[in-house]
Design a protein around this motif. Sequence first.
Motif: not given
Length: 425
Positions: A17-20, A34, A37, A264, A267, A270, A300
Amino acid sequence: MDDLTIPLEGPQAGPLERRRTIGVDVGGVIVGGGAPVVVQSMTNTDTADVDATVAQVAALSRAGSEIVRITVDRDESAAAVPKVRERLERLGLDVPLVGDFHYIGHKLLADHPACAEALAKYRINPGNVGFKSKKDAQFGAIIEMAIKYQKPVRIGVNWGSLDQELLTRLMDANNDLPNPRSARAVTREAIIQSALMSAELAESIGLARNRILLSAKVSNVQDLIAVYRDLAGRTDHALHLGLTEAGMGSKGIVASSAAMGILLQEGIGDTIRVSLTPEPGGDRTREVQVAQELLQTMGFRQFLPVVAACPGCGRTTSTVFQELAEKIQGDIRRNMPVWREKYPGVEALNVAVMGCIVNGPGESKHADIGISLPGTGESPAAPIFIDGQKAGTLRGPNIAADFEVMVADYIEKRFGSKDHARTEA
Ligand code: SF4
């Protein structure tokens, strides 16, 4: 083993899960929070040379760079920045420009308000913003300018110019430990602390959290992964990924892809920049192409249609398929600026160009349109598959040209209609 049942639970294919992170608006491009990238790049022109800088920024932007960084190292380059911005606007290019400042950024921004206004972000390296008592004051002056002009900053630590006072303090403290850590581990900690403490200082001066991005670049793949994993666990600031001094050619591409691919997948990250050293006279846009291909190959983002081609082997002595794959890939890249507008969704296209019938038809069936060229000893016929079905066979001396026409027809039929664009959306 004859158990042909398929387990309900199995390993998943996909990133963590992508880090917030906190999203940062860089001249209209959102980084973090969010958002997809972002691909960015940097010029290697003298910014004071307005013609050369405009030409290179335009090339990078047209190649797909969503943010472009330029060097602002002296009065002449600071004075040129608003001219570069204006010329780009006249070309219809609104790509955000980031100013890369070292040593005298505080002075350049104060002396050139039009430059401060024209830039979409300021990059500050806390390791060379000034020394001793001047350091915090000069760093603070840049932050004050960012507040005044409502711009974000990237606090970009680089271990080639790491804050030596901080590193010395941490090394001394480490030496006093009963079980000291390695010098390399302490250096990594200094990089992370430099970024975090600078961000704290910027916030204490009054810069909002959503105007701060961080980067912590090193030139070794394993160190980069370790630094960013650690940094990502200690802050929710948006992170700019990049391996510094990645190198030339395949070495730089492989090192950047290995390091950033792993991060990546976890997660982390950015926005990315692939720092390739161009060959003399080489094309600067290569770094944008590599960044896009990295993000696309990992699933992605989609930037360009994919051309799958086999590597070739002893089953085909023909180079026709290599030339055809190269030609189609080149045509796609060249046409994409127009196709993006004309054929919405075309970046999802998959084309297969295969060297013989061993894997050719199978791979072609998985593609949207695929060709399997005749291998050694095979009859001179090239089966074509469209949307998984055999759609015909090409023969004769013009197989390659005929297939190119079929690809163009397929794109027109599938992506050319506005009705299609609506249903796909
Ligand atoms: S598709 Fe045919 S030519 Fe291409 S690598 Fe496989 S066996 Fe070799």
